[in-house]
Design a protein around this motif. Sequence first.
Motif, PDB file in Angstrom:
ATOM      1  N   LEU A 189       8.959  -7.063  -6.002  1.00 33.54           N
ATOM      2  CA  LEU A 189       7.540  -6.811  -6.311  1.00 33.54           C
ATOM      3  C   LEU A 189       6.652  -8.014  -5.973  1.00 33.54           C
ATOM      4  CD1 LEU A 189       7.652  -4.742  -9.639  1.00 33.54           C
ATOM      5  CD2 LEU A 189       7.324  -3.936  -7.296  1.00 33.54           C
ATOM      6  N   SER A 190       7.109  -8.869  -5.089  1.00 37.46           N
ATOM      7  CA  SER A 190       6.271  -9.972  -4.616  1.00 37.46           C
ATOM      8  C   SER A 190       5.395  -9.451  -3.484  1.00 37.46           C
ATOM      9  CB  SER A 190       7.135 -11.127  -4.115  1.00 37.46           C
ATOM     10  OG  SER A 190       7.924 -11.652  -5.168  1.00 37.46           O
ATOM     11  N   PRO A 191       4.071  -9.662  -3.551  1.00 35.40           N
ATOM     12  CA  PRO A 191       3.180  -9.162  -2.497  1.00 35.40           C
ATOM     13  C   PRO A 191       3.388  -9.904  -1.180  1.00 35.40           C
ATOM     14  CG  PRO A 191       1.970 -10.520  -4.061  1.00 35.40           C
ATOM     15  CD  PRO A 191       3.343 -10.370  -4.623  1.00 35.40           C
ATOM     16  N   ILE A 192       3.594  -9.135  -0.098  1.00 33.06           N
ATOM     17  CA  ILE A 192       3.788  -9.737   1.219  1.00 33.06           C
ATOM     18  C   ILE A 192       2.754  -9.251   2.227  1.00 33.06           C
ATOM     19  CG2 ILE A 192       6.261 -10.068   0.905  1.00 33.06           C
ATOM     20  CD1 ILE A 192       6.750  -7.516   2.474  1.00 33.06           C
ATOM     21  N   GLY A 193       1.876  -8.349   1.802  1.00 34.97           N
ATOM     22  CA  GLY A 193       0.859  -7.854   2.719  1.00 34.97           C
ATOM     23  C   GLY A 193      -0.057  -6.865   2.048  1.00 34.97           C
ATOM     24  N   ILE A 194      -0.986  -6.345   2.819  1.00 35.80           N
ATOM     25  CA  ILE A 194      -1.911  -5.322   2.332  1.00 35.80           C
ATOM     26  C   ILE A 194      -2.243  -4.402   3.500  1.00 35.80           C
ATOM     27  CG2 ILE A 194      -3.969  -6.746   2.770  1.00 35.80           C
ATOM     28  CD1 ILE A 194      -5.231  -5.391   0.288  1.00 35.80           C
ATOM     29  N   VAL A 195      -2.299  -3.107   3.228  1.00 36.67           N
ATOM     30  CA  VAL A 195      -2.677  -2.143   4.250  1.00 36.67           C
ATOM     31  C   VAL A 195      -3.895  -1.380   3.751  1.00 36.67           C
ATOM     32  CG1 VAL A 195      -1.041  -0.406   3.359  1.00 36.67           C
ATOM     33  CG2 VAL A 195      -1.895  -0.231   5.699  1.00 36.67           C
ATOM     34  N   HIS A 196      -4.919  -1.294   4.606  1.00 36.71           N
ATOM     35  CA  HIS A 196      -6.185  -0.663   4.239  1.00 36.71           C
ATOM     36  C   HIS A 196      -6.325   0.681   4.934  1.00 36.71           C
ATOM     37  CE1 HIS A 196     -10.599  -0.137   3.855  1.00 36.71           C
ATOM     38  NE2 HIS A 196     -10.460  -0.865   2.769  1.00 36.71           N
ATOM     39  N   PHE A 197      -7.096   1.541   4.315  1.00 37.31           N
ATOM     40  CA  PHE A 197      -7.398   2.861   4.872  1.00 37.31           C
ATOM     41  C   PHE A 197      -7.866   2.754   6.321  1.00 37.31           C
ATOM     42  CE2 PHE A 197     -10.590   6.274   5.495  1.00 37.31           C
ATOM     43  CZ  PHE A 197      -9.787   7.376   5.310  1.00 37.31           C
ATOM     44  N   HIS A 198      -8.697   1.784   6.614  1.00 39.59           N
ATOM     45  CA  HIS A 198      -9.226   1.617   7.970  1.00 39.59           C
ATOM     46  C   HIS A 198      -8.127   1.259   8.975  1.00 39.59           C
ATOM     47  CE1 HIS A 198     -13.499   0.705   6.218  1.00 39.59           C
ATOM     48  NE2 HIS A 198     -13.241   1.996   6.296  1.00 39.59           N
ATOM     49  N   ASP A 199      -7.117   0.528   8.527  1.00 38.73           N
ATOM     50  CA  ASP A 199      -6.004   0.192   9.417  1.00 38.73           C
ATOM     51  C   ASP A 199      -5.269   1.459   9.862  1.00 38.73           C
ATOM     52  OD1 ASP A 199      -6.463  -2.585   9.027  1.00 38.73           O
ATOM     53  OD2 ASP A 199      -5.342  -2.488   7.139  1.00 38.73           O
ATOM     54  N   LEU A 200      -5.096   2.395   8.944  1.00 37.47           N
ATOM     55  CA  LEU A 200      -4.404   3.640   9.248  1.00 37.47           C
ATOM     56  C   LEU A 200      -5.249   4.526  10.149  1.00 37.47           C
ATOM     57  CD1 LEU A 200      -2.913   4.298   5.703  1.00 37.47           C
ATOM     58  CD2 LEU A 200      -1.789   3.264   7.660  1.00 37.47           C
ATOM     59  N   ASP A 209       3.992  -2.438  10.591  1.00 34.83           N
ATOM     60  CA  ASP A 209       3.339  -2.505  11.898  1.00 34.83           C
ATOM     61  C   ASP A 209       1.840  -2.725  11.800  1.00 34.83           C
ATOM     62  OD1 ASP A 209       5.779  -1.981  13.194  1.00 34.83           O
ATOM     63  OD2 ASP A 209       5.487   0.192  13.024  1.00 34.83           O
ATOM     64  N   VAL A 210       1.239  -2.372  10.647  1.00 34.44           N
ATOM     65  CA  VAL A 210      -0.225  -2.411  10.540  1.00 34.44           C
ATOM     66  C   VAL A 210      -0.744  -3.287   9.399  1.00 34.44           C
ATOM     67  CG1 VAL A 210      -0.545  -0.151  11.613  1.00 34.44           C
ATOM     68  CG2 VAL A 210      -0.194  -0.272   9.150  1.00 34.44           C
ATOM     69  N   MET A 211       0.132  -3.761   8.530  1.00 35.53           N
ATOM     70  CA  MET A 211      -0.338  -4.495   7.355  1.00 35.53           C
ATOM     71  C   MET A 211      -0.854  -5.892   7.717  1.00 35.53           C
ATOM     72  SD  MET A 211       3.229  -5.579   5.464  1.00 35.53           S
ATOM     73  CE  MET A 211       4.268  -6.901   6.075  1.00 35.53           C
ATOM     74  N   HIS A 212      -1.743  -6.403   6.874  1.00 40.26           N
ATOM     75  CA  HIS A 212      -2.239  -7.778   6.992  1.00 40.26           C
ATOM     76  C   HIS A 212      -1.333  -8.676   6.153  1.00 40.26           C
ATOM     77  CE1 HIS A 212      -6.106  -6.396   8.749  1.00 40.26           C
ATOM     78  NE2 HIS A 212      -5.855  -5.323   8.013  1.00 40.26           N
ATOM     79  N   THR A 213      -1.087  -9.863   6.631  1.00 40.43           N
ATOM     80  CA  THR A 213      -0.173 -10.777   5.937  1.00 40.43           C
ATOM     81  C   THR A 213      -0.783 -12.173   5.809  1.00 40.43           C
ATOM     82  OG1 THR A 213       0.904 -11.392   8.023  1.00 40.43           O
ATOM     83  CG2 THR A 213       1.843  -9.530   6.811  1.00 40.43           C
ATOM     84  N   GLY A 214      -0.047 -13.058   5.154  1.00 36.94           N
ATOM     85  CA  GLY A 214      -0.436 -14.466   5.069  1.00 36.94           C
ATOM     86  C   GLY A 214      -1.701 -14.698   4.269  1.00 36.94           C
ATOM     87  N   GLU A 215      -2.559 -15.580   4.773  1.00 37.80           N
ATOM     88  CA  GLU A 215      -3.761 -15.992   4.057  1.00 37.80           C
ATOM     89  C   GLU A 215      -4.779 -14.865   3.908  1.00 37.80           C
ATOM     90  OE1 GLU A 215      -4.339 -18.875   2.569  1.00 37.80           O
ATOM     91  OE2 GLU A 215      -2.312 -19.541   3.119  1.00 37.80           O
ATOM     92  N   SER A 216      -4.644 -13.818   4.722  1.00 35.30           N
ATOM     93  CA  SER A 216      -5.627 -12.728   4.651  1.00 35.30           C
ATOM     94  C   SER A 216      -5.408 -11.814   3.451  1.00 35.30           C
ATOM     95  CB  SER A 216      -5.576 -11.893   5.931  1.00 35.30           C
ATOM     96  OG  SER A 216      -4.307 -11.284   6.102  1.00 35.30           O
ATOM     97  N   VAL A 217      -4.241 -11.916   2.790  1.00 36.19           N
ATOM     98  CA  VAL A 217      -3.959 -11.049   1.643  1.00 36.19           C
ATOM     99  C   VAL A 217      -4.731 -11.571   0.424  1.00 36.19           C
ATOM    100  CG1 VAL A 217      -2.177 -10.044   0.175  1.00 36.19           C
ATOM    101  CG2 VAL A 217      -1.662 -10.598   2.559  1.00 36.19           C
ATOM    102  N   PRO A 218      -5.573 -10.750  -0.210  1.00 33.48           N
ATOM    103  CA  PRO A 218      -6.373 -11.195  -1.353  1.00 33.48           C
ATOM    104  C   PRO A 218      -5.541 -11.284  -2.634  1.00 33.48           C
ATOM    105  CG  PRO A 218      -6.804  -8.873  -0.923  1.00 33.48           C
ATOM    106  CD  PRO A 218      -5.860  -9.341   0.138  1.00 33.48           C
ATOM    107  N   LEU A 219      -5.190 -12.492  -3.032  1.00 33.60           N
ATOM    108  CA  LEU A 219      -4.363 -12.696  -4.214  1.00 33.60           C
ATOM    109  C   LEU A 219      -4.908 -13.843  -5.056  1.00 33.60           C
ATOM    110  CD1 LEU A 219      -0.811 -12.539  -2.555  1.00 33.60           C
ATOM    111  CD2 LEU A 219      -1.856 -10.751  -3.976  1.00 33.60           C
ATOM    112  N   VAL A 220      -4.792 -13.691  -6.372  1.00 33.86           N
ATOM    113  CA  VAL A 220      -5.118 -14.784  -7.295  1.00 33.86           C
ATOM    114  C   VAL A 220      -4.048 -14.801  -8.382  1.00 33.86           C
ATOM    115  CG1 VAL A 220      -7.609 -14.696  -6.888  1.00 33.86           C
ATOM    116  CG2 VAL A 220      -6.603 -13.298  -8.717  1.00 33.86           C
TER     117      VAL A 220
END
Length: 343
Positions: A326-337, A224-235
């Motif tokens: 284990l494929s990354p699909i999003g990121i959730v930050h402390f500030h989101d919570l 419900d709160v995670m960031h997805t797509g291009e906003s996820v920092p991955l290399v």
Amino acid sequence: MDMGAAKRYCRLMKKILPDYPRSEMLSSAGRTIQTEKAGLDALAAALENGLADPFTRAVEAIGAISGRVIVTGVGKSGHIGAKIAATLASTGTPAHFVHPAEANHGDLGMIAKDDAIVVLSWSGETAELKGILAYSRRFSIPLVAFTAGGESALGREADIVLLLPREQEACPHGLAPTTSTLMQLALGDALAVALLEAKGFTAGDFHTFHPGGKLGATLAHVSDVMHTGESVPLVPSGTPVPEAIMTLSLRKFGCVGVTSPDGRLIGIVTDGDVARNLGRNLVDQPIDAIMTSQPKTIAPTALASTAMAILNKNSIGALMVTDQNLSPIGIVHFHDLLRIGVA
């Protein structure tokens, strides 16, 4: 109370209360709690004996209906009944409180044949209940009674009688409903929780009925709160450190994930990792050289409160969200919570 009597009462209170010893106040509070505790102990003992069979039958009868539970009662029993109806409704058993006086003036139409009725009356002889009792018998609507009067009018009419033990009221005059209403409340909670567990009501179901406030935030899911797509920092693995740092800086999550050729998350680099390695010549180094392997991750179906617990336990600011591979699909930050109220 007329105006003169009200003034005399106020003068009496002003005169007595300042002189009433605090020790007596505390002693009174202790007696009240101990008296009410004795009532709960008696109720618990009853559930292991004579109350066991009618309680289980009540759970089965209410669990079998296709309509709602109609809770009713007068006076203090009515107030307790309204709370029990609210608890049932919020835990997966549709319920509604109907005041018996209003029922006698048209609200009987709110009760359908596929409903069940739970009536609260300590004596079982409350006159206002006659209409709703007659209505339940006329249309064969299941009737469950919370009462201490097993041979009362209510006790005789009810299909199932949950007989409450006659314990001492905490009121020193034995008049104000205290112990009796606490036992009604506890028995109502026991009924609601038994139904909840019998139906397999989950935390996710609970969130459906509690979307707002602190409780709703705690029961939200990571998805419900995670960031997805291009906003996820991955290399990808092997990315030069300067390029990876650029991604870390642009995404503003304080970290960047490192992925394997098959798309799995194999590491993470945080602002702190970069700062700790500033003394090294990193220009020609791959990001793998400074990454933390096997980073902390979370599933999208996990509760937001679980994500907060992991962040706090590990003193980190963000979590990568991964699928079963284990494929990354999003990121959730402390500030989101924090934004949704999880703290």
